[in-house]
Design a protein around this motif. Structure first.
Motif, PDB file in Angstrom:
ATOM      1  N   THR A 138       0.885  -1.160   0.000  1.00 27.41           N
ATOM      2  CA  THR A 138       0.000   0.000   0.000  1.00 27.41           C
ATOM      3  C   THR A 138       0.919   1.203   0.000  1.00 27.41           C
ATOM      4  OG1 THR A 138      -1.733  -1.152   1.218  1.00 27.41           O
ATOM      5  CG2 THR A 138      -1.825   1.251   1.210  1.00 27.41           C
ATOM      6  N   LEU A 139       0.686   2.138  -0.911  1.00 26.32           N
ATOM      7  CA  LEU A 139       1.565   3.293  -1.059  1.00 26.32           C
ATOM      8  C   LEU A 139       0.899   4.546  -0.529  1.00 26.32           C
ATOM      9  CD1 LEU A 139       2.631   2.567  -4.734  1.00 26.32           C
ATOM     10  CD2 LEU A 139       3.869   1.940  -2.652  1.00 26.32           C
ATOM     11  N   ASP A 140       1.701   5.509  -0.137  1.00 28.21           N
ATOM     12  CA  ASP A 140       1.212   6.828   0.240  1.00 28.21           C
ATOM     13  C   ASP A 140       1.490   7.784  -0.905  1.00 28.21           C
ATOM     14  OD1 ASP A 140       0.320   6.273   2.910  1.00 28.21           O
ATOM     15  OD2 ASP A 140       2.424   6.133   3.515  1.00 28.21           O
ATOM     16  N   ALA A 141       0.483   8.592  -1.234  1.00 33.88           N
ATOM     17  CA  ALA A 141       0.647   9.595  -2.303  1.00 33.88           C
ATOM     18  C   ALA A 141       1.608  10.672  -1.836  1.00 33.88           C
ATOM     19  CB  ALA A 141      -0.713  10.199  -2.655  1.00 33.88           C
ATOM     20  N   PRO A 142       2.363  11.260  -2.723  1.00 31.37           N
ATOM     21  CA  PRO A 142       2.354  11.076  -4.168  1.00 31.37           C
ATOM     22  C   PRO A 142       3.214   9.891  -4.602  1.00 31.37           C
ATOM     23  CG  PRO A 142       3.903  12.796  -3.608  1.00 31.37           C
ATOM     24  CD  PRO A 142       3.257  12.344  -2.318  1.00 31.37           C
ATOM     25  N   VAL A 143       2.875   9.364  -5.773  1.00 23.71           N
ATOM     26  CA  VAL A 143       3.641   8.294  -6.407  1.00 23.71           C
ATOM     27  C   VAL A 143       4.041   8.816  -7.780  1.00 23.71           C
ATOM     28  CG1 VAL A 143       3.588   5.930  -7.253  1.00 23.71           C
ATOM     29  CG2 VAL A 143       2.304   6.527  -5.185  1.00 23.71           C
ATOM     30  N   GLN A 144       5.289   8.597  -8.162  1.00 23.11           N
ATOM     31  CA  GLN A 144       5.795   9.073  -9.448  1.00 23.11           C
ATOM     32  C   GLN A 144       5.922   7.917 -10.435  1.00 23.11           C
ATOM     33  OE1 GLN A 144       6.344  12.343 -10.159  1.00 23.11           O
ATOM     34  NE2 GLN A 144       5.481  12.650  -8.110  1.00 23.11           N
ATOM     35  N   ALA A 145       5.553   8.153 -11.678  1.00 22.35           N
ATOM     36  CA  ALA A 145       5.773   7.146 -12.721  1.00 22.35           C
ATOM     37  C   ALA A 145       7.261   6.815 -12.764  1.00 22.35           C
ATOM     38  CB  ALA A 145       5.312   7.676 -14.070  1.00 22.35           C
ATOM     39  N   GLY A 146       7.577   5.545 -12.808  1.00 15.98           N
ATOM     40  CA  GLY A 146       8.970   5.101 -12.816  1.00 15.98           C
ATOM     41  C   GLY A 146       9.544   4.873 -11.434  1.00 15.98           C
ATOM     42  N   GLN A 147       8.810   5.253 -10.395  1.00 14.04           N
ATOM     43  CA  GLN A 147       9.282   5.060  -9.021  1.00 14.04           C
ATOM     44  C   GLN A 147       9.435   3.567  -8.743  1.00 14.04           C
ATOM     45  OE1 GLN A 147       6.906   7.153  -6.111  1.00 14.04           O
ATOM     46  NE2 GLN A 147       7.498   5.763  -4.476  1.00 14.04           N
ATOM     47  N   VAL A 148      10.570   3.183  -8.193  1.00 12.77           N
ATOM     48  CA  VAL A 148      10.813   1.777  -7.857  1.00 12.77           C
ATOM     49  C   VAL A 148      10.083   1.471  -6.557  1.00 12.77           C
ATOM     50  CG1 VAL A 148      12.550   0.055  -7.254  1.00 12.77           C
ATOM     51  CG2 VAL A 148      13.016   1.716  -9.073  1.00 12.77           C
ATOM     52  N   LEU A 176      10.082  -3.719  -9.394  1.00  9.50           N
ATOM     53  CA  LEU A 176       8.691  -3.403  -9.675  1.00  9.50           C
ATOM     54  C   LEU A 176       8.574  -1.892  -9.659  1.00  9.50           C
ATOM     55  CD1 LEU A 176       5.736  -4.603  -9.945  1.00  9.50           C
ATOM     56  CD2 LEU A 176       5.508  -3.931  -7.542  1.00  9.50           C
ATOM     57  N   VAL A 177       7.973  -1.310 -10.706  1.00  8.35           N
ATOM     58  CA  VAL A 177       7.887   0.144 -10.821  1.00  8.35           C
ATOM     59  C   VAL A 177       6.448   0.598 -11.036  1.00  8.35           C
ATOM     60  CG1 VAL A 177      10.234   0.384 -11.734  1.00  8.35           C
ATOM     61  CG2 VAL A 177       8.319   0.139 -13.307  1.00  8.35           C
ATOM     62  N   ALA A 178       6.178   1.824 -10.592  1.00  8.58           N
ATOM     63  CA  ALA A 178       4.893   2.458 -10.871  1.00  8.58           C
ATOM     64  C   ALA A 178       4.888   2.896 -12.324  1.00  8.58           C
ATOM     65  CB  ALA A 178       4.683   3.655  -9.953  1.00  8.58           C
ATOM     66  N   THR A 179       3.737   2.791 -12.982  1.00  2.00           N
ATOM     67  CA  THR A 179       3.661   3.180 -14.390  1.00  2.00           C
ATOM     68  C   THR A 179       2.832   4.445 -14.593  1.00  2.00           C
ATOM     69  OG1 THR A 179       1.734   1.777 -14.795  1.00  2.00           O
ATOM     70  CG2 THR A 179       3.909   0.792 -15.155  1.00  2.00           C
ATOM     71  N   LYS A 180       2.398   5.056 -13.498  1.00  2.00           N
ATOM     72  CA  LYS A 180       1.570   6.254 -13.569  1.00  2.00           C
ATOM     73  C   LYS A 180       1.923   7.156 -12.396  1.00  2.00           C
ATOM     74  CE  LYS A 180      -3.328   7.516 -13.692  1.00  2.00           C
ATOM     75  NZ  LYS A 180      -3.392   8.155 -15.002  1.00  2.00           N
ATOM     76  N   THR A 181       1.783   8.442 -12.573  1.00  2.00           N
ATOM     77  CA  THR A 181       1.957   9.385 -11.473  1.00  2.00           C
ATOM     78  C   THR A 181       0.603   9.581 -10.802  1.00  2.00           C
ATOM     79  OG1 THR A 181       3.818  10.498 -12.509  1.00  2.00           O
ATOM     80  CG2 THR A 181       2.568  11.774 -10.877  1.00  2.00           C
ATOM     81  N   VAL A 182       0.597   9.502  -9.468  1.00  2.51           N
ATOM     82  CA  VAL A 182      -0.623   9.743  -8.690  1.00  2.51           C
ATOM     83  C   VAL A 182      -0.304  10.864  -7.704  1.00  2.51           C
ATOM     84  CG1 VAL A 182      -2.334   8.804  -7.091  1.00  2.51           C
ATOM     85  CG2 VAL A 182      -1.370   7.354  -8.895  1.00  2.51           C
ATOM     86  N   ALA A 183      -0.949  11.993  -7.900  1.00  2.00           N
ATOM     87  CA  ALA A 183      -0.749  13.151  -7.022  1.00  2.00           C
ATOM     88  C   ALA A 183      -1.500  12.952  -5.713  1.00  2.00           C
ATOM     89  CB  ALA A 183      -1.236  14.428  -7.715  1.00  2.00           C
ATOM     90  N   ARG A 184      -1.083  13.703  -4.707  1.00  4.89           N
ATOM     91  CA  ARG A 184      -1.785  13.701  -3.426  1.00  4.89           C
ATOM     92  C   ARG A 184      -3.140  14.375  -3.627  1.00  4.89           C
ATOM     93  NH1 ARG A 184       2.124  15.970  -0.175  1.00  4.89           N
ATOM     94  NH2 ARG A 184       3.072  13.935  -0.086  1.00  4.89           N
ATOM     95  N   ARG A 185      -4.162  13.833  -3.028  1.00  7.48           N
ATOM     96  CA  ARG A 185      -5.502  14.403  -3.132  1.00  7.48           C
ATOM     97  C   ARG A 185      -5.514  15.819  -2.571  1.00  7.48           C
ATOM     98  NH1 ARG A 185      -8.867  10.200  -1.220  1.00  7.48           N
ATOM     99  NH2 ARG A 185      -7.809  10.549   0.732  1.00  7.48           N
ATOM    100  N   GLY A 186      -6.148  16.738  -3.313  1.00  7.45           N
ATOM    101  CA  GLY A 186      -6.281  18.117  -2.843  1.00  7.45           C
ATOM    102  C   GLY A 186      -5.091  18.997  -3.106  1.00  7.45           C
ATOM    103  N   THR A 187      -4.093  18.529  -3.852  1.00  6.60           N
ATOM    104  CA  THR A 187      -2.932  19.399  -4.148  1.00  6.60           C
ATOM    105  C   THR A 187      -2.846  19.716  -5.610  1.00  6.60           C
ATOM    106  OG1 THR A 187      -1.462  17.497  -4.415  1.00  6.60           O
ATOM    107  CG2 THR A 187      -1.528  18.554  -2.263  1.00  6.60           C
TER     108      THR A 187
END
Length: 123
Positions: free
Chosen positions: A90-100, A112-123
């Motif tokens: 389980t990850l905490d936002a933010p997550v960057q595309a390419g993040q290991v 294993l890498v993230a393939t999408k950027t997920v911003a923190r909610r409300g920012t």
């Protein structure tokens, strides 16, 4: 010698391959329309590998999950172990595309890498 029937996944054509196998190696490949088919068949009978893709929950993200994948193909027999590790994340936002996310997924040597950027909610 044995013969195996495979459907090539090397390109969208999906050629039906007949592979003659002896001593754990492809001796002859028939039915491929391109060189990738022969390469796929030879690897599939001697050392099958797969890319693993999935999603992981993200706490506090603009979206609830992030897509992930292995940075390279992993041995086919390790796929379930990789998925078991993914299911613990389980990850905490933010997550960057390419993040290991896992530097050595299931001891395969493949990150294993993230393939999408997920911003923190409300920012």
């Amino acid at each position: 010698m044995e013969q195996r029937e495979l459907t090539c996944i090397g390109c969208p054509m999906g050629c039906q391959l007949t592979v003659t196998v002896a001593e754990g190696a492809a001796r002859q490949v028939e039915g491929n329309a391109c060189p990738r088919g022969e390469q796929y068949a030879r690897e599939e009978v001697s050392r099958p590998v797969r890319m693993v893709t999935s999603t992981v929950p993200v706490r506090g993200g603009e979206i609830p999950r992030v897509s992930v994948k292995t940075a390279a193909a992993v041995p086919k027999e390790a796929v379930f172990a990789v998925m078991a590790q993914i299911h613990t994340l389980t990850l905490d936002a933010p997550v960057q595309a390419g993040q290991v996310l896992l530097p050595d997924a299931a001891a395969t040597g493949v990150p294993l890498v993230a393939t999408k950027t997920v911003a923190r909610r409300g920012t």
